[in-house]
Enzyme design. Structure first.
Site, PDB file in Angstrom:
ATOM      1  N   ALA A   1       6.657  -8.692   1.604  1.00 11.45           N
ATOM      2  CA  ALA A   1       5.292  -8.484   2.160  1.00 11.45           C
ATOM      3  C   ALA A   1       4.902  -7.118   1.169  1.00 11.45           C
ATOM      4  O   ALA A   1       4.914  -6.183   0.673  1.00 11.45           O
ATOM      5  CB  ALA A   1       5.324  -8.380   3.262  1.00 11.45           C
ATOM      6  N   ASP A   2       2.828  -7.233   0.717  1.00  6.66           N
ATOM      7  CA  ASP A   2       2.656  -6.219   0.556  1.00  6.66           C
ATOM      8  C   ASP A   2       1.075  -6.323   1.338  1.00  6.66           C
ATOM      9  O   ASP A   2       0.618  -7.369   1.541  1.00  6.66           O
ATOM     10  CB  ASP A   2       2.542  -6.473  -0.442  1.00  6.66           C
ATOM     11  CG  ASP A   2       2.076  -4.781  -1.824  1.00  6.66           C
ATOM     12  OD1 ASP A   2       2.090  -4.691  -2.118  1.00  6.66           O
ATOM     13  OD2 ASP A   2       0.697  -5.260  -1.800  1.00  6.66           O
TER      14      ASP A   2
END
Length: 201
Positions: free
Chosen positions: A69-70
């Site tokens: 995730a970012d």
């Protein structure tokens, strides 16, 4: 749900690790080494999606489930990344004070056979107007230095927020409900997604 496969978390974020721990999912943190600067030209939502995808692809090995995730914070046309120093953290907070901004968290799931699912979630966050002493207090805490936008909604930064429209966990760095649903749909839990009988529709 016993004997679930170990989920490889392609992140060094202690917040994402904490959320997986809360769900009691077996996981191993394996931070991905990618050059985030090369994607700086993308729109915030696309940037979050691409960063998550590249992180997942960087650590994936056949037979493994990988989650990456970012999070990207956008104030109008400007993307606010992780502050490089306290001075930049102060500038970010001054810009956010009394205004609404958008938090995008992209996530990517790679299946053992290489199948990829990715999507992006967003939330609108409004800061209340901040006083000068509050800015200094928060900057001096150092909490915002490793966080997109320069603040942590789940920590001391909670006092900076007026409201959040959308999923709080998207702001924290992982849209937990969506990730859980996608893992189920992709077969991580070893359960077949229920397809309704057409007669029931």
């Amino acid at each position: 749900m016993k004997n679930l496969p170990t989920l490889i978390l392609a992140s060094q974020s202690p917040r994402r690790a904490e959320l997986l721990q809360r769900l009691a999912l077996p996981f191993e943190a394996r931070p991905a080494d990618i050059d985030e600067e090369t994607l700086g030209h993308l729109e915030p939502a696309q940037m979050a999606l691409e960063l998550a995808t590249q992180k997942a692809q960087a650590v994936w090995q056949p037979g493994q489930w990988v989650l990456a995730a970012d999070t990207v914070v956008a104030l109008e046309d400007e993307t606010l990344g992780k502050p490089r120093n306290p001075q930049e953290n102060r500038r970010f907070l001054q810009q956010l004070s009394g205004r609404q901004h958008t938090v995008y968290t992209g996530f990517a799931i790679l299946k053992p056979g290489g199948g990829l699912h990715r999507e992006v979630a967003l939330a609108q966050v409004t800061f209340r107007p901040l006083q000068a002493w509050e800015l200094e207090w928060y900057v001096q805490s150092g909490e915002g230095l490793d966080k997109a936008g320069g603040y942590g909604a789940q920590g001391l930064g909670m006092v900076l927020l007026e409201r959040i429209e959308g999923d709080f966990y998207t702001v924290m760095g992982l849209p937990v409900s969506r990730v859980w649903q996608r893992l189920y749909e992709l077969g991580y839990f070893g359960l077949e997604p229920h397809l309704p009988d057409p007669k029931e529709l």
